[in-house]
Design a protein around this motif. Structure first.
Motif, short mmCIF file in Angstrom:
data_model
loop_
_atom_site.label_atom_id
_atom_site.label_comp_id
_atom_site.label_asym_id
_atom_site.label_seq_id
_atom_site.Cartn_x
_atom_site.Cartn_y
_atom_site.Cartn_z
N ILE A 18 36.50 38.31 35.49
CA ILE A 18 36.94 39.69 35.73
C ILE A 18 35.76 40.40 36.36
O ILE A 18 34.68 40.45 35.79
N ASP A 19 35.96 40.90 37.58
CA ASP A 19 34.88 41.57 38.31
C ASP A 19 35.20 43.05 38.45
O ASP A 19 36.24 43.43 38.98
N HIS A 20 34.28 43.88 37.94
CA HIS A 20 34.43 45.33 38.05
C HIS A 20 33.06 45.93 38.28
O HIS A 20 32.22 45.91 37.38
N GLY A 21 32.84 46.41 39.48
CA GLY A 21 31.56 47.04 39.79
C GLY A 21 30.36 46.12 39.64
O GLY A 21 29.30 46.56 39.22
N LYS A 24 30.63 40.97 35.69
CA LYS A 24 31.58 39.87 35.64
C LYS A 24 31.74 39.39 34.20
O LYS A 24 30.77 39.11 33.52
N ILE A 25 32.99 39.29 33.75
CA ILE A 25 33.32 38.87 32.40
C ILE A 25 34.13 37.58 32.50
O ILE A 25 35.15 37.53 33.21
N LYS A 26 33.70 36.54 31.79
CA LYS A 26 34.43 35.27 31.82
C LYS A 26 35.75 35.40 31.06
O LYS A 26 35.84 36.09 30.05
N ASP A 49 40.78 49.13 33.10
CA ASP A 49 42.22 49.14 33.39
C ASP A 49 42.57 48.46 34.71
O ASP A 49 43.67 47.96 34.87
N SER A 50 41.66 48.46 35.67
CA SER A 50 41.89 47.75 36.93
C SER A 50 40.60 47.06 37.36
O SER A 50 39.51 47.54 37.09
N PHE A 51 40.77 45.90 37.99
CA PHE A 51 39.62 45.06 38.36
C PHE A 51 40.07 44.00 39.35
O PHE A 51 41.25 43.91 39.70
N THR A 52 39.12 43.17 39.78
CA THR A 52 39.43 42.03 40.63
C THR A 52 39.31 40.77 39.79
O THR A 52 38.30 40.56 39.12
N LEU A 53 40.35 39.95 39.81
CA LEU A 53 40.34 38.68 39.10
C LEU A 53 39.87 37.61 40.08
O LEU A 53 40.49 37.41 41.13
N ILE A 54 38.77 36.94 39.76
CA ILE A 54 38.23 35.89 40.62
C ILE A 54 38.56 34.54 40.02
O ILE A 54 38.26 34.28 38.84
N LEU A 62 41.84 38.46 43.37
CA LEU A 62 43.10 39.16 43.23
C LEU A 62 42.92 40.53 42.58
O LEU A 62 42.56 40.60 41.40
N PRO A 63 43.14 41.62 43.31
CA PRO A 63 43.10 42.94 42.67
C PRO A 63 44.27 43.05 41.69
O PRO A 63 45.39 42.62 42.00
N CYS A 64 44.01 43.61 40.51
CA CYS A 64 45.07 43.71 39.51
C CYS A 64 44.81 44.87 38.56
O CYS A 64 43.75 45.49 38.59
N HIS A 65 45.80 45.14 37.72
CA HIS A 65 45.66 46.17 36.70
C HIS A 65 46.31 45.67 35.40
O HIS A 65 47.24 44.87 35.43
#
Length: 79
Positions: A18-21, A24-26, A49-54, A62-65
């Motif tokens: 999970i990538d946000h700013g 990165k969170i596994k 609430d929204s982030f990019t899933l790598i 993938l941008p997602c919420h």
């Protein structure tokens, strides 16, 4: 039970991030469809609430919420 989802889901066990700013969170993708996914994550408090899933294995970003949250899982919809 009648399936009411728009797209069929496929059970998987794919590592992702999970990538946000830049943070990165596994996480682990537990099921996925064309419209969203269920993610297993142990540090759910840090998930915005929204982030990019790598998904490194597939070369996807993938941008997602978030659409739902449970103890160690979140459901996301792709934007």
């Amino acid at each position: 039970m009648v399936e009411t989802r728009i797209a069929p889901r496929f059970r998987v066990a794919k590592p992702a991030k999970i990538d946000h700013g830049g943070d990165k969170i596994k996480c682990m993708i537990r099921d996925i469809s064309a419209t969203g996914a269920a993610l297993e994550i142990f540090d759910i408090v840090r998930v915005p609430d929204s982030f990019t899933l790598i998904v490194p294995e597939d070369g996807l970003k993938l941008p997602c919420h978030v659409v739902w949250r449970k103890e160690y899982r979140i459901g996301v919809a792709f934007d």
